[in-house]
Write an enzyme that holds these catalytic residues in place. Structure first.
Site, PDB file in Angstrom:
ATOM      1  N   GLY A 143      75.067 -11.857  -9.183  1.00 20.53           N
ATOM      2  CA  GLY A 143      76.513 -11.954  -9.234  1.00 20.53           C
ATOM      3  C   GLY A 143      76.965 -13.535  -9.773  1.00 20.53           C
ATOM      4  O   GLY A 143      76.156 -14.415 -10.100  1.00 20.53           O
ATOM      5  N   THR A 197      86.762 -23.518   2.575  1.00 22.13           N
ATOM      6  CA  THR A 197      87.063 -22.342   2.592  1.00 22.13           C
ATOM      7  C   THR A 197      88.610 -21.891   3.068  1.00 22.13           C
ATOM      8  O   THR A 197      89.006 -20.603   2.878  1.00 22.13           O
ATOM      9  CB  THR A 197      85.852 -21.316   3.544  1.00 22.13           C
ATOM     10  OG1 THR A 197      84.867 -21.813   3.001  1.00 22.13           O
ATOM     11  CG2 THR A 197      85.987 -19.933   3.214  1.00 22.13           C
ATOM     12  N   ALA A 254      81.017 -20.775  -6.908  1.00 24.38           N
ATOM     13  CA  ALA A 254      80.325 -20.518  -7.964  1.00 24.38           C
ATOM     14  C   ALA A 254      80.932 -21.081  -9.364  1.00 24.38           C
ATOM     15  O   ALA A 254      80.204 -21.597 -10.295  1.00 24.38           O
ATOM     16  CB  ALA A 254      80.276 -18.837  -8.235  1.00 24.38           C
ATOM     17  N   LYS A 285      82.305 -19.989   9.512  1.00 25.28           N
ATOM     18  CA  LYS A 285      83.560 -20.626   8.892  1.00 25.28           C
ATOM     19  C   LYS A 285      84.153 -19.485   8.000  1.00 25.28           C
ATOM     20  O   LYS A 285      85.652 -19.643   7.743  1.00 25.28           O
ATOM     21  CB  LYS A 285      83.150 -21.801   7.995  1.00 25.28           C
ATOM     22  CG  LYS A 285      82.175 -21.388   6.897  1.00 25.28           C
ATOM     23  CD  LYS A 285      82.650 -21.339   5.480  1.00 25.28           C
ATOM     24  CE  LYS A 285      81.813 -20.578   4.417  1.00 25.28           C
ATOM     25  NZ  LYS A 285      82.461 -20.197   3.321  1.00 25.28           N
ATOM     26  N   GLY A 322      69.681 -11.956  -7.417  1.00 25.08           N
ATOM     27  CA  GLY A 322      71.255 -11.488  -7.639  1.00 25.08           C
ATOM     28  C   GLY A 322      71.885 -12.064  -8.755  1.00 25.08           C
ATOM     29  O   GLY A 322      72.198 -13.634  -8.822  1.00 25.08           O
ATOM     30  N   GLY A 349      74.650 -16.338  -7.748  1.00 28.76           N
ATOM     31  CA  GLY A 349      73.163 -16.278  -8.185  1.00 28.76           C
ATOM     32  C   GLY A 349      73.473 -16.901  -9.645  1.00 28.76           C
ATOM     33  O   GLY A 349      72.613 -17.527 -10.120  1.00 28.76           O
TER      34      GLY A 349
END
Length: 314
Positions: A8, A236, A128, A179, A6, A11
């Protein structure tokens, strides 16, 4: 060598973090021609991939990896594993959600497709961009096999990416999945102009739902109180970097949202609403989010459905 499936944002960020600490990393993606040429992801501007990250579009290049990290959207994980022919001794899920088809988390999806592999889960409060920039981040590494979990902990931790180990895979999975649903609801509250006090109340009642469902599925309460539950919930529900929060805020404000952006909490809300119904459990925040996402209720009715609930002991 560590494999990452992955390419993205998440990743790629994991590949950068692991390679920065000296590990050889192979990063797989379906269309990585531009990434291989530029050595920089469009989703992580200003972050250059270290030379010890090999970019590949061939799954076979991941053979022999000490571990393969699966950084794919939850709803794409099962389909990928069914057709990829991935061979690895240790597979680590790096996605958060509940599969709409099986109503299970990523560990069960991986175990069904790859029964001979050791399955683990990497989850917790993280963006990320922070990981890619080398900012301090703490995550939960969940593995039912405690010896393998300890091995993976030492393999994947870096000086700024701290991993805390648990054998409670169910708790870590459900904390990370649920969550996202609460984050959508928190975004709705802010987008509708209901204020920070209402957001705090929503987060608290949402957390109660998370714990209630998790305990019924065999998780431990202390796992939900840790990084993979409470820690991830706080991040989050309060940060503009959260796609789930931004999506909820758009819903609350009656604004549009980019349909190409993956919002894991939307599918998870649908899956968890079904799961709760099957178990006869009352999960009003999840039910409200699922109904909003599916267009089965308008915003004013959704808010009223929560505010008009009977008064009771906390």
């Amino acid at each position: 060598m560590i494999g990452v499936v992955g390419a993205g944002a998440f990743g790629t960020a994991l590949a950068v973090a692991l390679a920065r600490d000296g590990r050889a990393v192979r990063l797989w993606g379906r269309d990585v021609t531009a990434l291989a040429a530029r050595r920089e992801s469009a989703r992580l501007a200003g972050v250059r991939l270290p030379e010890n990250v090999t970019i590949t579009a061939e799954i076979a290049d991941l053979r022999g990896a000490e571990a393969v990290l699966l950084s794919l959207p939850m709803q794409a994980l099962g389909g990928f594993l069914a057709h990829a022919g991935l061979q690895a001794e240790r597979l680590v899920a790096c996605c958060k959600g509940v599969d709409l088809r099986t109503l299970t988390g990523p560990a069960a999806v991986i175990a069904a497709a790859c029964p001979d592999a050791t399955v683990a889960l990497l989850t917790g409060p993280s963006f990320a961009a922070d990981i890619a920039r080398g900012l301090p981040t703490a995550l939960t590494l969940a593995c039912a096999d405690e010896a393998e979990g300890e091995r993976l902990q030492h393999l994947l931790a870096t000086p700024v990416l701290r991993l805390y180990r648990t054998a409670d895979v169910a708790g870590a999975e459900l904390g990370g999945a649920l969550k996202n649903v609460v984050a959508i609801a928190a975004g709705v509250v802010i987008g509708a102009g209901l204020g920070d006090s209402a957001r705090a109340a929503l987060m608290t009642r949402g957390y109660a739902e998370m714990v209630r469902l998790a305990l019924s599925l065999g998780a431990r309460a202390e796992t939900l109180a840790g990084l993979s539950g409470f820690g991830d919930l706080v991040l989050t529900c309060t940060s503009e970097q959260s796609r789930n929060f931004r999506f909820g805020r758009a819903l609350g404000a009656g604004a549009g949202f980019d349909p190409t952006v993956t919002v894991e909490g939307a599918a998870t809300a649908r899956a968890v609403a079904r799961l709760a119904a099957e178990r006869g459990m009352d999960m009003p925040v999840t039910a409200m989010v699922a109904a909003l996402v599916d267009g089965g209720i308008d915003l004013s009715a959704a808010i009223q459905s929560l505010l008009s609930r009977p008064l009771k002991a906390e």
